[in-house]
Design a protein around this motif. Structure first.
Motif, short mmCIF file in Angstrom:
data_model
loop_
_atom_site.label_atom_id
_atom_site.label_comp_id
_atom_site.label_asym_id
_atom_site.label_seq_id
_atom_site.Cartn_x
_atom_site.Cartn_y
_atom_site.Cartn_z
N LYS A 62 22.72 11.27 60.95
CA LYS A 62 23.49 11.90 60.07
C LYS A 62 22.55 12.02 58.87
O LYS A 62 22.39 13.06 57.89
CB LYS A 62 24.96 11.41 59.85
N GLU A 63 21.95 10.60 58.37
CA GLU A 63 21.23 10.61 57.30
C GLU A 63 20.07 11.59 57.31
O GLU A 63 19.49 12.47 56.36
CB GLU A 63 20.60 9.21 56.98
N ARG A 64 19.36 11.71 58.34
CA ARG A 64 18.18 12.55 58.65
C ARG A 64 18.43 13.84 58.86
O ARG A 64 17.53 14.52 58.05
CB ARG A 64 17.32 12.03 59.85
N GLY A 65 19.65 14.08 58.96
CA GLY A 65 19.90 15.46 58.81
C GLY A 65 20.29 16.11 57.74
O GLY A 65 20.65 17.33 57.30
N GLU A 66 20.73 15.05 56.85
CA GLU A 66 21.17 15.69 55.41
C GLU A 66 20.00 16.32 54.66
O GLU A 66 18.77 16.14 54.75
CB GLU A 66 21.45 14.24 54.51
N THR A 67 20.39 17.49 53.83
CA THR A 67 19.60 17.92 52.73
C THR A 67 19.26 16.90 51.77
O THR A 67 20.06 15.77 51.44
CB THR A 67 20.09 19.51 52.48
N ARG A 74 24.75 11.10 48.37
CA ARG A 74 25.22 9.87 48.86
C ARG A 74 24.57 8.56 48.49
O ARG A 74 25.49 7.57 48.07
CB ARG A 74 24.72 9.92 50.28
N LYS A 75 23.52 8.66 47.89
CA LYS A 75 22.85 7.40 47.31
C LYS A 75 23.47 7.29 46.10
O LYS A 75 23.84 6.14 45.73
CB LYS A 75 21.48 7.68 46.84
N ASP A 207 26.04 23.76 46.86
CA ASP A 207 26.15 22.71 47.75
C ASP A 207 25.64 22.98 48.88
O ASP A 207 25.07 22.22 49.76
CB ASP A 207 27.53 21.91 47.70
N GLY A 208 25.70 24.10 49.33
CA GLY A 208 25.36 24.68 51.00
C GLY A 208 24.28 23.81 51.30
O GLY A 208 23.23 23.64 50.93
N GLU A 209 24.50 23.55 52.58
CA GLU A 209 23.67 22.81 53.32
C GLU A 209 22.53 23.72 53.92
O GLU A 209 22.68 24.87 53.77
CB GLU A 209 24.13 21.91 54.57
N GLU A 210 21.50 23.29 54.24
CA GLU A 210 20.36 23.98 54.97
C GLU A 210 19.35 24.15 53.74
O GLU A 210 19.48 24.50 53.05
CB GLU A 210 20.96 25.54 55.07
#
Lengths: 210, 210, 210, 210
Positions: A62-67, A74-75, A207-210
């Motif tokens: 999950k972390e590695r997939g985060e933008t 999160r941090k 916020d959009g991911e990608e």
DNA sequence: AATGCTCCAGCTGAGC
DNA sequence: GCTCAGCTGGAGCATT
């Protein structure tokens, strides 16, 4: 999958056929998706059987997939959780995380520091002989250090030393003091909100991911 | 709320009335629940407007509500996540958490250690002048230390020093080595391992609340 | 619950106390909520032990709690599901719901009808002797009726008669016909879309990126 | 996919590499899954733009993917929901579904029936002139019919006639009567529970811990 | 403001 | 018997 189309000569149920096509496409895709989900389950089961912790692996994935943005947020939340935990005295044996230290260090990092030890050298060797008085002393030392302008990373105790958490706790407790407003290190971000706590809506638009 | 019961003289629809009563009880309770949920939302909004991070607060609340067993498991997963992160080289700037250190220390904590610095004293003052070579050296030093039997808490760099993470990374990378099986510190628990007979199963047998 | 406030004379940790208050308020409310949730579970268990179907009760409760708008939308989706089911030939034994009939009746309810039975009187008495040919005949009759302008509520078979579903199926199949656009009764609502089906991208639904 | 293995000569981090492989496999699969999910979204959007109701399509897809057991259970719950709705007087305009009729017909289908109309022929032609008295009469007729042993499918009104729902309502209301236990048609299944549903605690549902 | 999307907790059915 | 994975329903969030 047999097409029923034209089953009734001289008649074409166009809408029904179109509907059927959509549904079959979706079903096909859903089926593929389910297959992949099964594969994922299999891989996880294999990893588990090899001795890995699947929950931890999932967290890593999950972390590695985060933008980058998500990661920062999160941090930040994790750090603030540490700070709040410290302020509430919940740091029993689990000192502040290092990134929380860094975060606490940023805002007003101007003071000077010279010595570090609150009375004795910070060697961790006498672990077994630490009493609750030592712990309390470390906590008090942390509060004192905070009041003197020391930074949280100046905690003199090394990782693994129980007094480390106590010092942190004292420091954080002191940092959230003075009857004034919430300290900036307790807030979510130094977003140009000098004194208005009403939060107009949110400064985090895209916020959009990608 | 008008009861329809007895609306039809000489006739009592017992089952229907019973059903109605059940439904009304549930509706009443659901209504209460929704009201409380709204109150919770209000409190959170207020806290947010005061400058607190709601996500972090939720995390704290959740932690405080955990049973001892749940807490231990969560800690374990967090620690293992740290270890895995280190092994994968994802520790950029975020060194191992302290509880992960403690965990890694336990299993085979017999070796000796004397000095700590890999070549220069671990003072953190030259923060600004650190080069990527320094970082790489710290990582290599961590691997070396692991190979020499040092413990992970012997990391000579203090919190906030970028080399701290690098040293951790090297250490963890080395710890998962040697073509042998998965290291025990990477596994989820010392379940029924010959060495540790404690931990009967969990100290919190009656888990359900109430 | 013991307040730690003022535990350290000459010092007030205002922010920490404020945080603690928020957290305790939330915990209290969460606790109440959990209690009510437990009560709901208990009531449901009791209803179940009395012979009621809990799932059905939950559905009823949900329906009763709906706003008028939600209710209308739910009905519409249910009706359309019936229509689509019929068009796909999935109506095996479960004829169109009555509200779907009403819906299908609305748009162009101008045609006339005289007789009803497609060849034999619609009495349901010979249930046991119905053959698959009878079923097919009923379906064909439904299609014919649709083509003749009959309404779906003119289905001559009574509830419980297997031919009822077949007739419906034929009627709906026919209604979605003729190479023209999607029938209005298949759409979600007559929202001001007079004739623009737009979707210029493709008229052939099966061409997607597969 | 570039393997970092052997990057450090004379050293192989077997466990770390194994972990990395698992994680990468999972990531790859998750990526595929996300891609398919996107495709599904696209298809649905296309169907929507063509005038179909996506919610209804999803329902259809779900139904078609059900196993026989799931399907039976769903049907049963739907039927019971209809029955409960009728018993509570919630059938305003939406008569019993046909499958609920069939279900209600099964258990004790022994009684005789001769005539059908409760006083006037069931023709649906005077739709516009129906008064609330007609509706009430239909409901009363339904109750009477139930008491006389008629079956629910003997409802004399055709689909689309408002009196149809009223008759159903009266019938179901009557069927759940008599102070005796919950009628078998209200229960979830005729599972070997002849007449004792246990629950000796109370026959009065409203007395719970409230 | 309403809608759709995403995430999460809580519940249910298998499985050791 | 208990645990545990899967899933459905709900809540929050972002969007238009």
């Amino acid at each position: 999958m047999a097409r029923k189309k034209q089953a009734q000569p001289g008649h074409n149920s166009a809408a029904a056929d179109e509907l059927r096509v959509y549904i079959e496409r979706i079903e096909r895709l859903e089926s593929d998706k389910a297959e992949i989900a099964q594969d994922i389950k299999d891989v996880k089961a294999e990893a588990k059987s090899r001795g890995f912790d699947v929950k931890a692996i999932e967290k890593i994935v999950k972390e590695r997939g985060e933008t980058e943005k998500q990661r920062r947020r999160r941090k930040e939340t994790e750090d603030l959780t540490d700070v709040y935990r410290a302020a509430l005295g919940m740091l029993d044996g689990t000192p502040l995380g290092d990134s929380a230290r860094e975060r606490l260090m940023k805002p007003e990092a101007e003071p000077a520091q010279d010595d570090a030890a609150p009375g004795e050298e910070p060697g961790a060797r006498q672990r077994a002989t630490l009493t609750s008085e030592d712990i309390a002393a470390a906590k008090e030392a942390g509060r004192l250090a905070c009041r003197e302008g020391k930074r949280v990373i100046d905690n003199p105790y090394t990782a693994g030393d129980p007094r480390r958490a106590a010092w942190d706790e004292g420091w954080c407790f002191e940092a959230g003091s003075d009857g004034m407003d919430i300290p900036s290190a307790w807030r979510r971000s130094e977003k140009k909100k000098p004194a208005r706590p009403d939060a107009p809506k949110d400064g985090e638009p895209g916020d959009g991911e990608e």
